[in-house]
Design a protein around this motif. Structure first.
Motif, PDB file in Angstrom:
ATOM      1  N   ASP A 149       0.715  -1.386  -0.112  1.00 27.71           N
ATOM      2  CA  ASP A 149       0.027  -0.148  -0.021  1.00 27.71           C
ATOM      3  C   ASP A 149       0.846   1.288   0.004  1.00 27.71           C
ATOM      4  N   LEU A 150       2.066   1.247   0.987  1.00 23.29           N
ATOM      5  CA  LEU A 150       2.873   2.358   0.904  1.00 23.29           C
ATOM      6  C   LEU A 150       3.398   2.560  -0.280  1.00 23.29           C
ATOM      7  N   ALA A 151       4.034   1.554  -0.962  1.00 24.83           N
ATOM      8  CA  ALA A 151       4.730   1.550  -2.168  1.00 24.83           C
ATOM      9  C   ALA A 151       4.029   2.337  -3.350  1.00 24.83           C
ATOM     10  N   ARG A 152       2.768   1.690  -3.198  1.00 27.27           N
ATOM     11  CA  ARG A 152       1.781   2.397  -4.237  1.00 27.27           C
ATOM     12  C   ARG A 152       1.429   3.840  -4.061  1.00 27.27           C
ATOM     13  N   ALA A 153       1.217   4.352  -2.774  1.00 29.49           N
ATOM     14  CA  ALA A 153       0.888   5.625  -2.279  1.00 29.49           C
ATOM     15  C   ALA A 153       2.177   6.468  -2.671  1.00 29.49           C
ATOM     16  N   PHE A 154       3.498   6.223  -2.589  1.00 28.07           N
ATOM     17  CA  PHE A 154       4.770   6.906  -2.642  1.00 28.07           C
ATOM     18  C   PHE A 154       5.112   6.774  -4.067  1.00 28.07           C
ATOM     19  N   ASP A 155       4.518   5.998  -4.844  1.00 30.06           N
ATOM     20  CA  ASP A 155       5.038   5.990  -6.235  1.00 30.06           C
ATOM     21  C   ASP A 155       6.462   5.306  -6.173  1.00 30.06           C
ATOM     22  N   LEU A 156       6.531   4.192  -5.505  1.00 31.12           N
ATOM     23  CA  LEU A 156       7.886   3.749  -5.533  1.00 31.12           C
ATOM     24  C   LEU A 156       7.837   2.546  -6.498  1.00 31.12           C
ATOM     25  N   GLY A 157       6.932   2.150  -6.787  1.00 30.87           N
ATOM     26  CA  GLY A 157       6.881   0.984  -8.026  1.00 30.87           C
ATOM     27  C   GLY A 157       7.728  -0.068  -7.893  1.00 30.87           C
ATOM     28  N   ASP A 158       8.623  -0.343  -8.800  1.00 36.92           N
ATOM     29  CA  ASP A 158       9.719  -1.323  -9.071  1.00 36.92           C
ATOM     30  C   ASP A 158      11.045  -0.792  -8.243  1.00 36.92           C
ATOM     31  N   ALA A 159      10.853   0.125  -7.463  1.00 37.93           N
ATOM     32  CA  ALA A 159      12.259   0.570  -6.578  1.00 37.93           C
ATOM     33  C   ALA A 159      12.116  -0.443  -5.461  1.00 37.93           C
ATOM     34  N   LEU A 160      11.076  -0.970  -4.926  1.00 34.58           N
ATOM     35  CA  LEU A 160      11.271  -1.882  -3.837  1.00 34.58           C
ATOM     36  C   LEU A 160      12.166  -3.024  -4.235  1.00 34.58           C
ATOM     37  N   SER A 161      12.323  -3.509  -5.272  1.00 34.15           N
ATOM     38  CA  SER A 161      13.287  -4.707  -5.596  1.00 34.15           C
ATOM     39  C   SER A 161      14.612  -4.150  -5.674  1.00 34.15           C
ATOM     40  N   ARG A 162      15.029  -2.801  -5.752  1.00 33.00           N
ATOM     41  CA  ARG A 162      16.418  -2.258  -5.820  1.00 33.00           C
ATOM     42  C   ARG A 162      16.946  -1.971  -4.472  1.00 33.00           C
ATOM     43  N   VAL A 163      18.129  -2.072  -4.301  1.00 33.69           N
ATOM     44  CA  VAL A 163      18.767  -1.853  -2.974  1.00 33.69           C
ATOM     45  C   VAL A 163      18.951  -0.230  -2.755  1.00 33.69           C
ATOM     46  N   VAL A 164      18.439   0.027  -1.512  1.00 31.42           N
ATOM     47  CA  VAL A 164      18.057   1.758  -1.317  1.00 31.42           C
ATOM     48  C   VAL A 164      19.249   2.481  -1.402  1.00 31.42           C
ATOM     49  N   SER A 165      20.728   1.985  -1.534  1.00 32.96           N
ATOM     50  CA  SER A 165      21.865   2.649  -1.888  1.00 32.96           C
ATOM     51  C   SER A 165      21.838   3.167  -3.277  1.00 32.96           C
ATOM     52  N   ASP A 166      21.014   2.655  -4.243  1.00 35.28           N
ATOM     53  CA  ASP A 166      20.830   3.074  -5.598  1.00 35.28           C
ATOM     54  C   ASP A 166      19.722   3.998  -5.638  1.00 35.28           C
ATOM     55  N   TYR A 167      19.025   4.436  -4.720  1.00 38.84           N
ATOM     56  CA  TYR A 167      17.895   5.387  -4.750  1.00 38.84           C
ATOM     57  C   TYR A 167      18.577   6.712  -4.852  1.00 38.84           C
ATOM     58  N   SER A 168      17.733   7.613  -5.331  1.00 43.78           N
ATOM     59  CA  SER A 168      18.211   9.063  -5.284  1.00 43.78           C
ATOM     60  C   SER A 168      17.790   9.528  -3.843  1.00 43.78           C
ATOM     61  N   ALA A 169      18.270  10.745  -3.563  1.00 41.80           N
ATOM     62  CA  ALA A 169      17.806  11.384  -2.186  1.00 41.80           C
ATOM     63  C   ALA A 169      16.486  11.458  -1.975  1.00 41.80           C
TER      64      ALA A 169
END
Length: 284
Positions: A149-169
């Protein structure tokens, strides 16, 4: 008729229970209307008084902003509220819970987004949310449902399967805010939640926080974005040098000016532009 000692004791117990019940009701009513109560808060680092006797009352169900220049004591204050720092003096009460006496109980009703985004960034977004849920004592199936639910609300989508170190700020802010909300806390303590976040993501976060507040949640945040604070907060405190210089509703604090103009008026400026004449001639 003369009361026996047993009857007198029974009556005293009944009166005591009734008084305790009334006291409990009063306490509960106070806790229901005040989310955070800060009194006489002091924190010193060496010779620096980061927080110098701050008093604040944050009503339940409010969007409360703290603004101030760099080094004003905003982050220190919120870190103490969140239980990440111990004050040298003063009290913090969260939803009726004295933080010093019941630190774990106070932390259970809060979700926290700290200023410096330190997290377990070798985990994927999904793993990180799962870990946050486990820390909060949630069942596995509840965590999975809420994470989706949170991933959908925050528009994280496919980002959940990636390591957080690869995320933008901005994405890191969103996943950590999602983690702060996964246990459905009564209070959110957010330090610069919109810093490094793009306008689209900011709008998404604001929509989520507004819905959270409209259903009784309380948000206390720090921000350098005066326009944003003026637009979304119901109350604001201007903190300078570890002290509250103005506090109240947005209209009360800005006193007929913009919030930014009022902030500059109270905070002042120590910058010196004289002596930079050499900058007006170019080396080429």
């Amino acid at each position: 008729m003369v009361e026996t000692p047993a009857e007198a004791a029974s009556g005293a117990d009944a009166e005591s229970d009734d008084a305790a019940s009334r006291s409990g009701r009063d306490f509960g009513e106070a806790a229901a209307t005040v989310a955070i109560s800060i009194r006489g808060l002091v924190k010193q680092f060496g010779d620096n008084h980061a927080v110098a006797g701050i008093d604040l009352t944050v009503p339940a169900g409010s969007f409360y902003g703290i603004v101030g220049p760099n080094g004003a004591g905003k982050t220190t204050t919120l870190s103490i509220v969140a239980g990440l720092l111990r004050p040298d003096a003063g009290t913090v009460v969260i939803c009726g819970i004295d933080q010093a006496k019941e630190p774990l109980a106070a932390k259970r009703v809060m979700g926290v987004l700290p200023d410096r985004l330190r997290t377990f960034d070798r985990l994927t977004g999904r793993q990180l949310l799962y870990y946050y849920g486990l820390l909060r004592g949630l069942a596995a199936d509840v965590i999975e449902k809420r994470a989706a639910d949170l991933a959908r609300a925050f528009d994280l989508g496919d980002a959940l399967s990636r390591v957080v170190s690869d995320y933008s700020a901005g994405m890191t802010k969103k996943i950590m805010l999602a983690g702060a909300m996964i246990h459905s806390p009564r209070v959110l303590v957010l330090d610069e939640p919109f810093e490094s976040v793009d306008p689209v993501s900011s709008a998404v976060i604001l929509d989520i926080l507004r819905a959270y507040v409209s259903h009784g949640g309380t948000v206390i945040l720090s921000s350098h974005g005066m326009d944003l604070v003026e637009r979304v907060c119901s109350r604001v405190a201007i903190v300078v040098g570890g002290e509250v210089l103005a506090e109240g509703t947005i209209d009360e604090v800005r006193a007929g000016q913009t919030l930014e103009a009022r902030f500059v008026e109270l905070a002042g400026s120590s910058g010196e532009v004289e002596g930079l004449e050499w900058l007006h001639t170019f080396s080429d």
